[in-house]
Design a protein around this motif. Structure first.
Motif, PDB file in Angstrom:
ATOM      1  N   ILE A  67      -1.290  11.900   3.898  1.00 14.94           N
ATOM      2  CA  ILE A  67      -1.147  10.787   2.946  1.00 14.94           C
ATOM      3  C   ILE A  67       0.325  10.550   2.623  1.00 14.94           C
ATOM      4  N   THR A  68       1.052  11.647   2.378  1.00  9.70           N
ATOM      5  CA  THR A  68       2.475  11.507   2.079  1.00  9.70           C
ATOM      6  C   THR A  68       3.193  10.849   3.252  1.00  9.70           C
ATOM      7  N   GLY A  69       2.864  11.324   4.473  1.00  5.34           N
ATOM      8  CA  GLY A  69       3.464  10.731   5.655  1.00  5.34           C
ATOM      9  C   GLY A  69       3.145   9.250   5.746  1.00  5.34           C
ATOM     10  N   LEU A  70       1.869   8.923   5.530  1.00  4.05           N
ATOM     11  CA  LEU A  70       1.425   7.535   5.657  1.00  4.05           C
ATOM     12  C   LEU A  70       2.173   6.611   4.714  1.00  4.05           C
ATOM     13  N   ALA A  71       2.347   7.066   3.456  1.00  3.09           N
ATOM     14  CA  ALA A  71       3.034   6.221   2.476  1.00  3.09           C
ATOM     15  C   ALA A  71       4.378   5.772   3.035  1.00  3.09           C
ATOM     16  N   PHE A  72       5.118   6.736   3.604  1.00  2.00           N
ATOM     17  CA  PHE A  72       6.453   6.396   4.105  1.00  2.00           C
ATOM     18  C   PHE A  72       6.384   5.590   5.392  1.00  2.00           C
ATOM     19  N   VAL A  73       5.406   5.904   6.249  1.00  4.29           N
ATOM     20  CA  VAL A  73       5.258   5.122   7.488  1.00  4.29           C
ATOM     21  C   VAL A  73       4.940   3.670   7.149  1.00  4.29           C
ATOM     22  N   PHE A  74       4.054   3.461   6.178  1.00  2.00           N
ATOM     23  CA  PHE A  74       3.716   2.100   5.760  1.00  2.00           C
ATOM     24  C   PHE A  74       4.970   1.356   5.307  1.00  2.00           C
ATOM     25  N   ILE A  75       5.723   1.993   4.410  1.00  2.51           N
ATOM     26  CA  ILE A  75       6.928   1.341   3.886  1.00  2.51           C
ATOM     27  C   ILE A  75       7.900   1.057   5.023  1.00  2.51           C
TER      28      ILE A  75
ATOM     29  N   ILE B  56      -1.810   5.809  11.641  1.00  2.00           N
ATOM     30  CA  ILE B  56      -2.487   6.879  10.919  1.00  2.00           C
ATOM     31  C   ILE B  56      -2.416   8.193  11.692  1.00  2.00           C
ATOM     32  N   SER B  57      -2.687   8.130  12.997  1.00  2.00           N
ATOM     33  CA  SER B  57      -2.724   9.382  13.758  1.00  2.00           C
ATOM     34  C   SER B  57      -1.355  10.044  13.819  1.00  2.00           C
ATOM     35  N   SER B  58      -0.287   9.222  13.749  1.00  2.00           N
ATOM     36  CA  SER B  58       1.034   9.843  13.858  1.00  2.00           C
ATOM     37  C   SER B  58       1.404  10.623  12.602  1.00  2.00           C
TER      38      SER B  58
ATOM     39  N   ALA C  32      12.710   5.718   5.516  1.00  2.00           N
ATOM     40  CA  ALA C  32      11.262   5.768   5.327  1.00  2.00           C
ATOM     41  C   ALA C  32      10.566   6.318   6.560  1.00  2.00           C
ATOM     42  N   ILE C  33      11.031   5.882   7.748  1.00  2.00           N
ATOM     43  CA  ILE C  33      10.325   6.303   8.959  1.00  2.00           C
ATOM     44  C   ILE C  33      10.552   7.777   9.260  1.00  2.00           C
ATOM     45  N   SER C  34      11.717   8.335   8.877  1.00  2.00           N
ATOM     46  CA  SER C  34      11.954   9.729   9.257  1.00  2.00           C
ATOM     47  C   SER C  34      11.423  10.745   8.243  1.00  2.00           C
ATOM     48  N   VAL C  35      10.915  10.281   7.105  1.00  2.00           N
ATOM     49  CA  VAL C  35      10.347  11.232   6.136  1.00  2.00           C
ATOM     50  C   VAL C  35       9.140  12.017   6.702  1.00  2.00           C
ATOM     51  N   PRO C  36       8.143  11.318   7.279  1.00  2.00           N
ATOM     52  CA  PRO C  36       6.971  12.074   7.764  1.00  2.00           C
ATOM     53  C   PRO C  36       7.346  13.167   8.750  1.00  2.00           C
ATOM     54  N   ALA C  37       8.268  12.872   9.668  1.00  2.00           N
ATOM     55  CA  ALA C  37       8.663  13.878  10.657  1.00  2.00           C
ATOM     56  C   ALA C  37       9.230  15.104   9.962  1.00  2.00           C
ATOM     57  N   ALA C  38      10.080  14.863   8.943  1.00  2.00           N
ATOM     58  CA  ALA C  38      10.663  16.000   8.214  1.00  2.00           C
ATOM     59  C   ALA C  38       9.574  16.822   7.550  1.00  2.00           C
TER      60      ALA C  38
ATOM     61  N   ALA D 147       0.839  -1.203   0.000  1.00  2.00           N
ATOM     62  CA  ALA D 147       0.000   0.000   0.000  1.00  2.00           C
ATOM     63  C   ALA D 147       0.871   1.249   0.000  1.00  2.00           C
ATOM     64  N   GLY D 148       1.906   1.233   0.833  1.00  2.00           N
ATOM     65  CA  GLY D 148       2.830   2.371   0.892  1.00  2.00           C
ATOM     66  C   GLY D 148       3.448   2.649  -0.457  1.00  2.00           C
ATOM     67  N   ILE D 149       3.933   1.588  -1.108  1.00  2.00           N
ATOM     68  CA  ILE D 149       4.571   1.744  -2.409  1.00  2.00           C
ATOM     69  C   ILE D 149       3.572   2.318  -3.426  1.00  2.00           C
ATOM     70  N   VAL D 150       2.321   1.813  -3.367  1.00  2.00           N
ATOM     71  CA  VAL D 150       1.311   2.296  -4.318  1.00  2.00           C
ATOM     72  C   VAL D 150       1.064   3.792  -4.123  1.00  2.00           C
ATOM     73  N   ILE D 151       0.856   4.209  -2.858  1.00  2.00           N
ATOM     74  CA  ILE D 151       0.607   5.639  -2.602  1.00  2.00           C
ATOM     75  C   ILE D 151       1.801   6.470  -3.079  1.00  2.00           C
ATOM     76  N   LEU D 152       3.004   5.978  -2.748  1.00  2.00           N
ATOM     77  CA  LEU D 152       4.198   6.729  -3.131  1.00  2.00           C
ATOM     78  C   LEU D 152       4.295   6.872  -4.647  1.00  2.00           C
TER      79      LEU D 152
END
Lengths: 455, 351
Positions: free
Chosen positions: A433-441, B168-170, A377-383, A21-26
């Motif tokens: 959504i952008t954050g989620l894609a990377f969190v998923f991956i 999701i929330s994070s 991948a995990i640190s992208v959303p925070a940035a 799912a992450g890859i698809v969104i990305l």
């Protein structure tokens, strides 16, 4: 630390629904970025903060698709170009007529209308503006002569619906309406039924006629703007900007910020951590003390001070974000390299007298790569959220339409209190959504590397 | 243990000094200009208050020279004649700040009208602590409960909901959810006030009630966004512990499942949880800047934001210092707790 080969990771990753799912969104986001960069001319994005370039757009217009869910249709903002042109010559008098067709099917009156034109003429042509309504009634709106000129000149002008001329002309035709029109605004009269003051639906034709004697004028550009309350797929903001363009341009910017910051931080962290762990002893001690100091700095206050005092350019900001991003990764990388160092084959290589750089590159770094990818991948959303947060506070780079910047403008103009949801909701959803894609991956990778969490 | 505390304290103090030094270096040159302008302004306003001084001069030139002379004297007296980056001046500024003497704010004042930075900060600090400490406590209680519940039924619906909610929330920024909450509950349904600052004076008896009522919306928002990742964290710790031999042994002995979870497993998961609690308390203070700006909560975060907007440097320096102190103290406490629960850490650094 488990030893998994790249093939195994790939296999496991494709099995994880989250990772896919992450890859698809990305992929979707990346395609949006590419399409944006190809289709939307780069000028629009540089013109983002130039009010002049948005002048023909409506203020805070709702997205047009909202009309699909409403029984009372909100009038769309229409910019009519390319009129039908008719030229009639009768002896000495030339008549050039420009006709705009407007299909008006809404339950509210339009906000206003503007006719703007660029005309090349000499002499003093007569301009007449009139409209034939769906019920066949013809209303004269404007009748005026343009300023006299001996030579050919180019005349640029706008006729606004608020113009007193129109009101006067309509006053002379008051008998066509069965109600009092004195106190109504011009557009409420023109678009009204004759028996009562309700919008009349159907096809309107606006005529702009130029009468001249023995001469011929030429229209270079002419536009009829029917001001509405709905525009574009995403609506517009207080400064008349098309939000769809802002949101689209925000995508490559967010990906750029997120990826550059996280890749930069992870690379710095890895190199720093591995080196400290590998060298050990005094070097390790000093490097980790320095690491502690950076770790203890409160990041957000410092980012704010840095952006205010040094520069808020988007490129400098990515650098600042990296300063605070690498610390945690360096700690983990250090402890991992400490572990690997004690393994038999590394010790054997040391005894064989291999160079430090070779040891790190060949034996330690490859072991840490899966972890590195997961951390990226995990640190992208925070940035992305941190940059958006800074922009939201008004400390971002104002020349780029990032999502945070759009939300900052929304907050400045009190969008939440005025119910302008289309200005607030989409940028936030894009960030999420952008954050989620990377969190998923990242999570999918993480659970492959640390199988203990999966159970 | 003593030696451990001493080394940690020394490190923390060192970090505090470095933070302070960096802040001063970053804003120093602007600060210098503002201070000097302040002195010129002071000299001129004294002359305006005292017309006899101006009358005693025959020419404008003499008068200007007098003002210049006065200004120079005061600048010299305050030690501002040296460049702002001279070690003496930086040393003096740092010494003053450590003793909480932040000087006078340039633009901002406290609600009671004082422009002393210390007064302003100590007026705002309790409100930030009130909001974020209560939020953190609620988050951790809900988080621990939900996390433990999810850990007992790995793979169940509750577990999946917890994990996906956490993920999701994070990814939503708290301040954006805040904007939505204001949009929904302050304007569409007018349940809570949009501005979180109570409009009645602080001295009246209803003030506390009003403050709590205004606090509800930000509190709900922070809790809603925060507890998911807590639950996830607790769940992961617990899942790790539930696989340990002693838990499996207890299970085979036939002790009931919920007793194992809430007494034995949770007890063992406590050290890292408490450590993270201490850390997240301080982390929330940093995040307060944006959240408070959205909700207009009259705390440190909004003060910081206002100070940045008008470039009120003494307030910026003061607030950064106080935020850093809080941050460091909680890291320190987290460190001590960790060392207390896990003796291995203590002995390795103690050497």
């Amino acid at each position: 630390m488990s030893n998994v080969t790249p093939q195994e990771i790939k296999k496991e990753f494709l099995k994880s629904r989250m990772g896919v799912a992450g890859i698809v969104i990305l992929t979707i986001l990346i395609s949006i970025s590419i399409i944006t960069m190809i289709i939307i001319p780069i000028e629009t994005f540089q013109e983002w903060n130039n009010p002049e370039s948005w002048i023909t757009y409506p203020k805070t217009a709702i997205p047009i698709w909202v009309n699909l869910f409403l029984t009372e249709k909100i009038p769309e903002h229409k910019i009519l170009v390319e009129p039908n042109i008719q030229s009639i010559s009768n002896n000495e008098i030339n008549l050039t007529s420009y006709q705009f067709n407007l299909n008006f099917n809404y339950d509210q009156f339009p906000k206003d209308f503007i006719y703007s034109y660029l005309l090349e003429y000499s002499g003093s042509p007569l301009l007449q503006m009139s409209v034939i309504r769906p019920d066949g009634v013809r209303l004269e709106l404007v009748s005026t002569s343009l300023p006299y000129s001996n030579l050919k000149i180019i005349h640029n002008d706008r006729i606004f619906s608020t113009d007193i001329m129109i009101k006067k002309e309509l006053g002379l035709q008051a008998e066509k309406f069965e109600f009092e029109i004195d106190r109504l605004s011009v557009e409420d009269i023109i678009f009204s039924k004759t028996e009562l003051n309700k919008p009349l639906k159907g096809n309107y034709v606006f005529f702009i006629d130029f009468y001249e004697i023995n001469k011929e004028s030429k229209i270079i550009d002419s536009k009829l703007i029917i001001g509405g309350k709905a525009f574009g797929i995403m609506g517009t903001d207080e400064l008349r900007r098309d939000l769809a363009i802002g949101l689209l341009w925000g995508t490559p910017l967010a990906l750029f910020i997120g990826l550059v910051v996280s890749i930069g931080s992870v690379v710095i962290g890895l190199v720093y951590g591995i080196y400290a762990g590998f060298k050990g002893k005094k070097t390790d001690e000093t490097m980790m003390r320095f690491n502690d100091i950076i770790y203890a700095l409160p990041a957000l206050p410092f980012l704010i001070i840095l952006s205010v005092t040094i520069s808020n350019s988007i490129f400098v900001m990515t650098g600042f974000l990296m300063i605070f991003g690498w610390v945690g990764i360096a700690k983990v990388a250090r402890s991992m390299s400490l572990q690997i160092k004690t393994r038999g084959y590394v010790e054997a290589a040391t005894i064989m007298g291999q160079r430090d750089s070779k040891m790190i590159l060949k034996h330690i770094l490859p072991q840490l790569l899966p972890y590195a990818f997961a951390s990226i991948a995990i640190s992208v959303p925070a940035a992305i959220t941190t940059e958006a947060g800074l922009s939201f506070l008004g400390l971002g780079d104002p020349s780029f339409p990032t999502w945070g910047q759009i939300l900052h403008d929304a907050n400045t103009f009190g969008a939440a209190s005025r119910g302008l949801w289309w200005w607030i909701v989409p940028p936030g959803i894009m960030i999420a959504i952008t954050g989620l894609a990377f969190v998923f991956i990242g999570n999918a990778l993480d659970s492959i590397i640390n199988p203990k969490l999966k159970r | 243990m003593k030696k451990y505390i001493v080394t940690r304290t020394a490190t923390m103090f060192g970090v505090l000094l470095i933070t302070l030094l960096i802040t001063i270096l970053l804003v120093g040159s602007n600060m210098d200009t503002i201070l000097k302008q302040g002195i010129v302004f002071q000299v001129r306003s004294e002359i305006i208050e005292n017309p006899s001084i101006a009358e005693s001069f025959s020419s404008v030139k003499d008068f200007e020279a007098f003002i210049q002379d006065q200004t120079d004297q005061r600048i010299k007296h305050l030690g501002l004649d040296k460049p702002w980056y001279s070690p003496q001046r930086i040393g003096l500024t740092m010494y003053k700040i450590i003793l909480l003497d932040f000087g006078q704010a340039t633009f901002l004042t406290s609600d009671s009208g004082s422009s002393d930075v210390k007064d302003i900060i100590f007026e705002k600090l309790p409100k930030t602590i009130l909001l974020f400490t209560s939020a953190t406590i609620i988050i951790s209680v809900i988080g621990i409960f939900v996390g433990a519940l999810a850990a007992t039924k790995v793979g169940s619906i509750i577990d999946r909901i917890t994990s996906s909610f956490a993920i999701i929330s994070s990814s939503f920024p708290v301040w954006w959810i805040g904007m939505l909450m204001i949009f929904l509950f302050a304007f569409t349904y007018q349940i809570f006030p949009a501005r979180a600052t109570p409009d009645i004076p602080a001295s009246s008896p209803e003030y506390l009630g009003a403050l709590l009522y205004h606090m509800t919306l930000p509190l709900i928002t922070i809790v809603m966004i925060g507890f998911g990742s807590w639950a996830y964290l607790v769940r992961n710790f617990m899942v790790g512990i539930m696989q340990e031999d002693f838990i499996i042994a207890k299970k085979t002995m036939g002790i009931n499942q919920s007793k194992i979870t809430y007494t034995h497993a949770l007890k063992n998961a406590a050290p890292p949880i408490i450590t993270i609690l201490a850390l997240s308390l301080s982390g929330s203070l940093g995040g307060a800047i944006i959240t408070e700006a959205v909700f207009d909560w009259p705390g440190m975060g909004r003060l910081y934001f206002e100070a940045i907007t008008v470039m009120d440097l003494p307030v910026i320096i003061g607030a950064t210092y106080i935020l850093t102190v809080f941050f460091l103290v909680s890291i320190f406490i987290a460190d001590l707790l960790y060392g207390y629960f896990d003796p291995r850490i203590r002995s390795s650094t103690g050497e």
